[in-house]
Design a protein around this motif. Structure first.
Motif, PDB file in Angstrom:
ATOM      1  N   PHE A  24       3.873  20.811  27.620  1.00  0.00           N
ATOM      2  CA  PHE A  24       3.658  22.227  27.879  1.00  0.00           C
ATOM      3  C   PHE A  24       2.197  22.614  27.634  1.00  0.00           C
ATOM      4  N   ALA A  25       1.534  21.943  26.654  1.00  0.00           N
ATOM      5  CA  ALA A  25       0.124  22.233  26.403  1.00  0.00           C
ATOM      6  C   ALA A  25      -0.714  21.895  27.639  1.00  0.00           C
ATOM      7  N   VAL A  26      -0.374  20.811  28.313  1.00  0.00           N
ATOM      8  CA  VAL A  26      -1.095  20.449  29.542  1.00  0.00           C
ATOM      9  C   VAL A  26      -0.798  21.486  30.618  1.00  0.00           C
ATOM     10  N   PHE A  27       0.477  21.915  30.695  1.00  0.00           N
ATOM     11  CA  PHE A  27       0.844  22.921  31.693  1.00  0.00           C
ATOM     12  C   PHE A  27       0.038  24.197  31.484  1.00  0.00           C
ATOM     13  N   GLN A  28      -0.139  24.603  30.181  1.00  0.00           N
ATOM     14  CA  GLN A  28      -0.886  25.831  29.890  1.00  0.00           C
ATOM     15  C   GLN A  28      -2.332  25.721  30.380  1.00  0.00           C
ATOM     16  N   ILE A  29      -2.922  24.547  30.230  1.00  0.00           N
ATOM     17  CA  ILE A  29      -4.304  24.359  30.697  1.00  0.00           C
ATOM     18  C   ILE A  29      -4.384  24.568  32.207  1.00  0.00           C
ATOM     19  N   CYS A  30      -3.338  24.127  32.912  1.00  0.00           N
ATOM     20  CA  CYS A  30      -3.339  24.214  34.377  1.00  0.00           C
ATOM     21  C   CYS A  30      -2.914  25.584  34.879  1.00  0.00           C
ATOM     22  N   TYR A  33       6.261  27.611  36.282  1.00  0.00           N
ATOM     23  CA  TYR A  33       6.703  27.567  34.880  1.00  0.00           C
ATOM     24  C   TYR A  33       8.212  27.460  34.817  1.00  0.00           C
ATOM     25  N   ALA A  34       8.928  28.221  35.678  1.00  0.00           N
ATOM     26  CA  ALA A  34      10.386  28.151  35.668  1.00  0.00           C
ATOM     27  C   ALA A  34      10.856  26.740  35.986  1.00  0.00           C
ATOM     28  N   ALA A  35      10.190  26.073  36.959  1.00  0.00           N
ATOM     29  CA  ALA A  35      10.564  24.694  37.288  1.00  0.00           C
ATOM     30  C   ALA A  35      10.301  23.768  36.111  1.00  0.00           C
ATOM     31  N   PHE A  36       9.169  23.999  35.388  1.00  0.00           N
ATOM     32  CA  PHE A  36       8.842  23.181  34.222  1.00  0.00           C
ATOM     33  C   PHE A  36       9.901  23.364  33.146  1.00  0.00           C
ATOM     34  N   ALA A  37      10.226  24.636  32.836  1.00  0.00           N
ATOM     35  CA  ALA A  37      11.160  24.921  31.750  1.00  0.00           C
ATOM     36  C   ALA A  37      12.529  24.328  32.029  1.00  0.00           C
ATOM     37  N   ALA A  38      12.924  24.312  33.292  1.00  0.00           N
ATOM     38  CA  ALA A  38      14.246  23.777  33.619  1.00  0.00           C
ATOM     39  C   ALA A  38      14.368  22.299  33.314  1.00  0.00           C
ATOM     40  N   PRO A  83      10.336  12.764  35.184  1.00  0.00           N
ATOM     41  CA  PRO A  83      10.196  14.034  35.885  1.00  0.00           C
ATOM     42  C   PRO A  83       8.734  14.442  36.011  1.00  0.00           C
ATOM     43  N   PHE A  84       8.430  15.334  36.940  1.00  0.00           N
ATOM     44  CA  PHE A  84       7.051  15.764  37.187  1.00  0.00           C
ATOM     45  C   PHE A  84       6.422  16.392  35.960  1.00  0.00           C
ATOM     46  N   ALA A  85       7.261  17.002  35.064  1.00  0.00           N
ATOM     47  CA  ALA A  85       6.734  17.740  33.904  1.00  0.00           C
ATOM     48  C   ALA A  85       6.309  16.833  32.767  1.00  0.00           C
ATOM     49  N   ASP A  86       6.572  15.517  32.865  1.00  0.00           N
ATOM     50  CA  ASP A  86       6.222  14.584  31.789  1.00  0.00           C
ATOM     51  C   ASP A  86       4.756  14.196  31.929  1.00  0.00           C
ATOM     52  N   ALA A  87       3.874  15.133  31.508  1.00  0.00           N
ATOM     53  CA  ALA A  87       2.440  14.930  31.737  1.00  0.00           C
ATOM     54  C   ALA A  87       1.889  13.739  30.984  1.00  0.00           C
ATOM     55  N   ASP A  88       2.403  13.480  29.745  1.00  0.00           N
ATOM     56  CA  ASP A  88       1.888  12.344  28.972  1.00  0.00           C
ATOM     57  C   ASP A  88       2.692  11.080  29.212  1.00  0.00           C
ATOM     58  N   LYS A  89       3.670  11.157  30.106  1.00  0.00           N
ATOM     59  CA  LYS A  89       4.445   9.998  30.544  1.00  0.00           C
ATOM     60  C   LYS A  89       5.063   9.229  29.385  1.00  0.00           C
ATOM     61  N   ASP A  90       5.605  10.019  28.391  1.00  0.00           N
ATOM     62  CA  ASP A  90       6.294   9.378  27.267  1.00  0.00           C
ATOM     63  C   ASP A  90       7.800   9.512  27.388  1.00  0.00           C
ATOM     64  N   HIS A  91       8.267   9.837  28.624  1.00  0.00           N
ATOM     65  CA  HIS A  91       9.686   9.860  28.972  1.00  0.00           C
ATOM     66  C   HIS A  91      10.466  11.022  28.372  1.00  0.00           C
ATOM     67  N   ASP A  92       9.759  12.046  27.834  1.00  0.00           N
ATOM     68  CA  ASP A  92      10.431  13.287  27.469  1.00  0.00           C
ATOM     69  C   ASP A  92       9.561  14.446  27.934  1.00  0.00           C
ATOM     70  N   VAL A  93      10.118  15.663  27.908  1.00  0.00           N
ATOM     71  CA  VAL A  93       9.359  16.860  28.264  1.00  0.00           C
ATOM     72  C   VAL A  93       9.383  17.784  27.044  1.00  0.00           C
TER      73      VAL A  93
END
Length: 820
Positions: free
Chosen positions: A759-765, A795-800, A744-754
Motif C-alpha cells: 500500500f505504501a508503494v500504491f500511495q506513492i503512485c 484504490y478499490a481494486a487494490f483494496a479488494a 496479484p497486481f497489487a503485490d508490489a514487493d512480490k512477496d506473495h501477499d498484499v
C-alpha cells in the motif's frame, strides 16, 4: 549408369544382306545409379516424369535380384540415344526391355500396356500421338500408334500371347527393318528368362510385313511423322496396374547398311597450331585420315588451298601425299607438315581439300590456322558484375581493374575497346589507360569505372552489358572480358526486419509494407511465445513433433501495383539474410539440422544453410558442405548468409568469376563458410526465388525459436558493412517489452501477499483524477482501468485484493471482488 557401345561386323543377317555393322546399347541400371533415386534424376540420358508416373531405380527388383526399374504409369525415353529413320545408311533398329509378369490373376493377361518402341519427342510422357510402339496387352502382342490426323490409338493384334508364369521375367524385343523412309517391317518376340537371367524358349512371335500396307490384322497405316521426324527416341512403358510390373535391361541396336561408294575425313573440326616467331609450331604436323566407308574400293586426291580456298602452293604447309587407292572399309593417312621459317607474326590460314571418285564426287575441306606470336601477354581478373542503386546514391560501384602482363620477350602495344548495342555499352563504363605500351616482364592496369550520371534516363531494374576486347599489334591474340551493370531505381530494393512477436504472415510484420508468405508446398507451423532471452521478449517458435512438416517463409513486400510480391534477389547486387535463432533439437542423432536460411536465385542455383544448434554444425546440403563451428549451443546464435555474383551463363556472357556464398556466425567478420565460384544447384522451380527462413524439408523432429529475421536485396554485406550503404545495421532493434505485472497486481514487493508495504508503494503512485503518473515501471500495474492515472477506482481494486502481512495470496481462490 552403363550404356555400352559395341561395334561389330554382322555380315549377312536375315533381311539385311547389306548390313555391315551395329551400335548396341545396353543399360542394366547397375552402375552409376543410386538405389532409391528416380530415373528422372539422370536427364539428359533418360527422361521420365517425377514421382509414380515415372519409374525409380530400386535394388532387388531387377532380373535375378539385380537393380532394376519400379513400376510406372507413363512412358519414359532413352533420350541419350536418338536415331534418324531417314538416314541413308540406316537398315534396322532393335528395341527391347525385360518385363516381370504379374503375381496373380489370369496368367494369360499378365501384362497390360507394357510397351517398347520410339517417340518423336523426348519429353512427352503421355501418348498424344508421339509414340510408335508394340505392346503386351490383354493376352496379345499388338501395335500401339495413331494414323495421320487421328486422335485414336490403334492397337492391331500381331500375335497371341500364351499363359505365362506369375512373377517371372520375359524379354520383349522388336526389330524394325527399314523398307522405305516411311515404312518398316516389324518382327516381335517374347522370350522366357530363367531365374538367373539365362534366356530360354521364345513363347510368342509375330511379323508385320509392311507397315504401309493394310491387311486383315494390320488394319491401319501409321502416321508418317513416326518415321520422318528428325530425331527418334527409344521409349518404354511398364505399367503398374499389373503388380509388380518391374523392368530391367533396356536394349537398343542401330544397324547400318553399307553405301555403294562413300568417304569421310577425320578429324572433322578446324585445326589450330601456334608458334613463337622463328620457332617450331605446336603441333608441328596435322594428321588426317581419309576413310572409305563404301562397299567398293575408291581413289582420292588431296590438294592445298590458300586462305581464299583457291588451289595454291602454300609455302608453310606440305602434304605427305597427293592421294591414293583406298580399299573398302579401310583408311589412308595424310599428314600436313607445318614450317614456320620466315613467317611474320599474325594468323596464317590454309585449307586441305580431299576429293573421292564417287559419282558424283564428294569433297571434304579442312581448315588449318597457324597463329604466329611475336609477343605474349595475359590479362588477369575475369568478367565482372556491378550494381548501382538509386536508393543509396552514396554507394558508387567499385572499379574493375584488369592487369595486362607482358610474358614475352618483346614490348607490346595494347588496346582495349568497348563493344555492344547502344543501350548496353554507352558511357556508363569509362576506361582509364585503355591503350599503351608494356615492356617485357612488366604490367599495366586498365581500369573500368561506373559513371552513374550516364545512367540517367535509362530503364531501371535492368541489366546493361559491355564487352571489353584486349588486343595487341604483334600477335593474333585477343582476350575478352564482360562487365554487367544492374541499374536499380528507388523502390527496387527492400530491407526487412521481423521481430518474432506477431505472425510473420501478418501485414507489416517485417516493417511497413513487408511480411513473409508461406511457401505453397509448406504447412503452417509456429506460434508467438514469450522468451526472456529474446531481444523484445518474444519468439516465433516452430515445433514439429512428428517429423512430417515443412515450413518455409519467404520475404514479400507490397508493391506499387497493390500486390504482395517476393523480395527479388539479383546476383549482380547480392543479398543478405540474417536470423537470431535458437535450435533446441533436430530429431534423433544423425538427423538433418533443421533451422534454415535460403537465398534462392533461379531454378538452377541457390544458397541454403541449416544450423545444428547443440552440435554447432552448419550445413550447405545442396553443395555437400558441412562445418563444425565449435559453437554448439541451445541458446540463441546469429546466422548471416550472403550471396553475390552470376548464376551461370547469363545473357550469353560467361561470368567466370561466378558466385560467392558466405555464412557468418554471431557477427564474426571471418565467415565460417566461404564458397568462391559456387556451382549452380537446382531449387525445383523458378517459383523458389527469394529470401527464406524456416524449417527444412527433411524428415525429423525439430524445436526451434526465431527471435528475429532481417535481410535485404541491396547487397551482400559482411557484418557491419551494410551501415555504409543502408545507413543502418541489419541487426534490428526493438522497443523493450513492457514489464509484466505480478499476480496479484497489487503485490508490489512480490512477496506473495498484499499488505501495508504494497500500500505504501500504491500511495506513492496515487495521482487522483487531476494528474497522470510518470513512473511507469513502478505504477503501471496499479492502473487497472488503464486511463493513465491512479485514482479511487484503482484504490478499490487494490483494496479488494488485500490479504494482510504474511497471508499468502491464492490466485485460484482470490478474495471476493478481487481481479488479480
Amino acid at each position: 549408369m552403363r550404356t555400352t557401345l559395341l561395334a561389330s561386323m554382322l555380315g549377312a543377317c536375315g533381311l539385311l544382306p547389306t548390313a555391315w555393322g551395329a551400335e548396341v546399347f545396353l543399360d542394366d541400371f547397375e552402375t552409376g545409379y543410386t538405389p532409391g533415386s528416380h530415373l528422372s534424376t539422370y536427364w539428359p540420358m533418360w527422361f521420365a516424369r517425377t514421382g509414380t508416373p515415372g519409374p525409380s531405380i530400386q535394388a532387388g527388383v531387377g532380373l535375378a535380384g539385380s537393380m532394376g526399374l519400379s513400376t510406372a504409369q507413363k512412358h519414359f525415353h532413352w533420350s541419350g540415344h536418338s536415331f534418324t529413320w531417314t538416314d541413308a545408311d540406316l537398315a534396322a533398329v532393335i528395341i527391347g526391355l525385360d518385363f516381370e509378369s504379374a503375381n496373380a490373376g489370369d496368367p494369360a493377361l499378365a501384362f497390360d500396356d507394357d510397351r517398347i518402341g520410339w517417340s518423336i519427342t523426348d519429353t512427352q510422357e503421355a501418348n498424344d500421338g508421339d509414340m510408335f510402339c508394340v505392346q503386351l496387352e490383354a493376352g496379345n502382342i499388338a501395335g500401339n500408334f495413331r494414323t495421320a490426323g487421328s486422335s485414336t490409338d490403334r492397337k492391331p493384334v500381331i500375335a497371341p500371347l500364351p499363359s505365362v508364369t506369375p512373377n517371372a521375367w520375359y524379354r520383349f524385343r522388336a526389330k524394325y527393318t527399314k523398307l522405305t523412309d516411311t515404312s518398316a517391317r516389324i518382327d516381335v518376340s517374347v522370350q522366357e528368362l530363367a531365374a538367373d537371367g539365362t534366356p530360354g524358349a521364345i513363347i510368342a512371335s509375330g511379323t508385320v510385313q509392311d507397315t504401309s500396307v493394310t491387311t486383315d490384322t494390320w488394319r491401319w497405316v501409321p502416321n508418317p511423322a513416326y518415321f520422318t521426324t528428325a530425331k527418334l527416341y527409344p521409349t518404354f512403358k511398364n505399367y503398374n496396374e499389373k503388380s509388380p510390373g518391374n523392368a530391367d535391361n533396356a536394349y537398343l541396336e542401330i544397324i547400318r547398311s553399307l553405301p555403294p561408294c562413300g568417304s569421310t575425313v577425320s578429324p572433322v573440326l578446324d585445326q589450330l597450331a601456334t608458334a613463337e616467331i622463328g620457332q617450331a609450331a605446336n603441333p608441328g604436323a596435322i594428321d588426317f585420315s581419309f576413310n572409305n566407308v563404301g562397299a567398293a574400293d575408291l581413289t582420292y586426291t588431296v590438294v592445298e588451298l590458300d586462305a581464299n580456298q583457291q588451289p595454291a602452293d602454300v609455302g608453310w604447309l606440305t602434304l605427305s601425299k597427293g592421294g591414293g587407292l583406298v580399299p573398302s572399309q579401310t583408311s589412308d593417312p595424310v599428314t600436313a607438315t607445318i614450317d614456320t621459317a620466315g613467317l611474320p607474326g599474325g594468323r596464317h590460314t590454309a585449307y586441305v581439300r580431299f576429293t573421292d571418285n564417287c559419282d558424283p564426287p564428294a569433297q571434304h575441306v579442312r581448315r588449318i590456322d597457324l597463329d604466329v606470336y611475336a609477343c605474349h601477354w595475359s590479362v588477369n581478373s575475369c568478367s565482372q558484375e556491378r550494381a548501382y542503386l538509386l536508393d543509396y546514391p552514396a554507394a558508387i560501384p567499385e572499379d574493375v581493374v584488369y592487369t595486362i602482363t607482358n610474358t614475352g620477350a618483346s614490348p607490346i602495344n595494347y588496346t582495349v575497346t568497348k563493344s555492344g548495342a547502344a543501350a548496353q555499352c554507352f558511357d556508363w563504363l569509362q576506361l582509364t589507360n585503355a591503350s599503351g605500351t608494356v615492356a617485357a616482364g612488366e604490367s599495366a592496369n586498365v581500369t573500368a569505372s561506373i559513371n552513374p550520371a550516364a545512367l540517367v534516363g535509362y530503364n531501371t531494374d535492368t541489366a546493361y552489358l559491355c564487352r571489353l576486347t584486349f588486343a595487341d599489334d604483334c600477335s593474333p591474340q585477343t582476350v575478352t572480358r564482360d562487365v554487367k551493370l544492374r541499374y536499380l531505381g528507388v523502390g527496387d530494393t527492400q530491407v526487412f526486419a521481423y521481430g518474432g512477436n506477431v505472425l510473420p504472415t501478418n501485414d507489416d510484420s517485417a516493417g511497413p509494407g513487408m511480411r513473409f508468405d508461406l511457401d505453397g508446398d509448406s504447412q503452417f507451423n509456429g506460434a508467438v511465445e514469450e522468451d526472456a532471452g529474446a531481444v523484445n521478449g518474444y519468439v516465433w517458435r516452430l515445433v514439429d513433433s512428428t517429423g512430417t512438416l515443412t515450413t518455409w517463409y519467404r520475404a514479400t513486400y507490397f508493391n506499387n501495383a497493390q500486390q504482395w510480391v517476393r523480395v527479388r534477389e539479383r546476383g549482380e547486387v547480392g543479398s543478405t539474410l540474417l536470423a537470431r535463432i535458437k535450435l533446441r533439437s533436430w530429431g534423433p542423432e544423425g538427423g538433418t539440422r533443421r533451422a534454415m536460411l535460403r537465398i534462392a536465385e533461379t531454378n538452377v542455383s541457390s544458397a541454403d544453410y541449416h544450423w545444428g544448434g547443440l552440435d554447432g554444425m552448419v550445413l550447405e546440403p545442396k553443395r555437400g558442405i558441412g562445418v563444425n563451428t565449435g559453437q554448439g549451443t541451445d541458446d540463441f546464435v546469429i546466422l548471416r548468409l550472403t550471396s553475390i555474383g552470376s548464376e551461370g551463363n547469363d545473357l550469353d556472357h560467361s561470368w567466370d568469376c561466378g558466385r560467392t556464398v558466405r555464412l557468418y556466425l554471431n557477427e564474426n567478420p571471418v565467415p565460417v563458410v566461404e564458397i568462391l565460384n559456387a556451382d549452380n544447384k537446382g531449387t525445383g522451380t523458378s517459383g523458389d526465388r527469394g529470401l527464406w527462413f524456416g524449417d527444412s524439408s527433411a524428415a525429423g523432429l525439430v524445436d526451434m525459436a526465431v527471435d528475429w529475421v532481417s535481410g535485404t536485396n541491396a547487397g551482400a554485406f559482411a557484418p557491419g558493412q551494410e551501415e555504409a550503404v543502408l545507413g543502418r545495421s541489419l541487426i534490428p532493434t526493438f522497443e523493450p517489452p513492457p514489464p509484466k505485472c505480478p499476480i496479484p497486481f497489487a503485490d508490489a514487493d512480490k512477496d506473495h501477499d498484499v499488505d501495508q508495504l504494497d500500500f505504501a508503494v500504491f500511495q506513492i503512485c496515487f495521482t487522483g483524477t487531476s494528474a497522470s503518473y510518470t513512473d511507469v515501471d513502478t505504477c503501471k500495474c496499479f492502473d487497472r482501468d488503464e486511463n493513465g492515472r491512479i485514482d479511487s477506482d484503482d484504490y478499490a481494486a487494490f483494496a479488494a485484493c488485500a490479504t494482510g502481512p504474511s497471508i499468502p495470496f491464492d490466485a485460484n481462490q482470490p478474495p471476493p471482488g478481487c481481479n488479480p
